[in-house]
Design a protein around this motif. Structure first.
Motif, PDB file in Angstrom:
ATOM      1  N   PRO A   1     -12.739 -76.201  -2.138  1.00  0.00           N
ATOM      2  CA  PRO A   1     -13.215 -75.104  -2.980  1.00  0.00           C
ATOM      3  C   PRO A   1     -14.693 -75.338  -3.322  1.00  0.00           C
ATOM      4  CG  PRO A   1     -11.513 -76.404  -4.113  1.00  0.00           C
ATOM      5  CD  PRO A   1     -11.701 -77.000  -2.778  1.00  0.00           C
TER       6      PRO A   1
ATOM      7  N   ARG B   1     -10.201 -82.602  -7.192  1.00  0.00           N
ATOM      8  CA  ARG B   1     -10.340 -81.293  -6.537  1.00  0.00           C
ATOM      9  C   ARG B   1      -9.465 -81.323  -5.278  1.00  0.00           C
ATOM     10  NH1 ARG B   1     -15.349 -80.625  -4.722  1.00  0.00           N
ATOM     11  NH2 ARG B   1     -15.186 -78.366  -4.591  1.00  0.00           N
TER      12      ARG B   1
ATOM     13  N   ASP C   1     -11.174 -75.207 -10.400  1.00  0.00           N
ATOM     14  CA  ASP C   1     -10.086 -75.582  -9.503  1.00  0.00           C
ATOM     15  C   ASP C   1      -8.861 -75.902 -10.376  1.00  0.00           C
ATOM     16  OD1 ASP C   1      -8.321 -76.678  -7.734  1.00  0.00           O
ATOM     17  OD2 ASP C   1      -9.620 -78.299  -7.037  1.00  0.00           O
TER      18      ASP C   1
END
Lengths: 83, 83
Positions: free
Chosen positions: B10, B38, B16
């Motif tokens: 991302p 993440r 996130d």
């Protein structure tokens, strides 16, 4: 801050419907060189401070126990990433 | 058969939520060394035959056009994997 990458893939013997759908889409788009696609997860763990052998070992433990489902997934990599 | 790994994450500036939930779970579990998590995707593309520069370039193109959503994701790696 330093990072550890954990990579998790579906077990090889398991069907990977998302991977199959992606492979079919690539083939329909003309990319016939790619005969199979498998999709897994990539975790970036940010570490506060330096990555010691103990922290790397803890990341390996967490990868097996928390970040993957041992029944359907394999941890394929746990590695420090140069900042 | 040879494989190409494509890794997609991302975009850094995006929230996130799954990563945050995982980071909180690690912290509750006592793994306070990991200040952020993440989560992205890892694709394994199986190639029929050898990986030529042309095939690697095609994989890079597909990574950008098909395997990732350029609005919310970055392709962070496209690399051949030793068989």
């Amino acid at each position: 801050m330093a990072k550890i990458i954990v990579e998790v893939m579906p077990k090889a013997e398991l069907l990977d419907p998302q991977g199959k759908a992606t492979a079919n889409a690539l083939r329909r788009g003309g990319a016939t060189e790619f005969v199979d696609v498998r999709i897994g997860k990539r975790f970036e763990l940010t570490v506060d401070g330096e990555i010691t052998p103990e922290i790397l070992a803890k990341a390996e433990q967490l990868a097996a126990d928390v970040l993957s489902n041992g029944v359907i997934e394999d941890v394929v990599a746990v590695a420090e990433v140069a900042a």
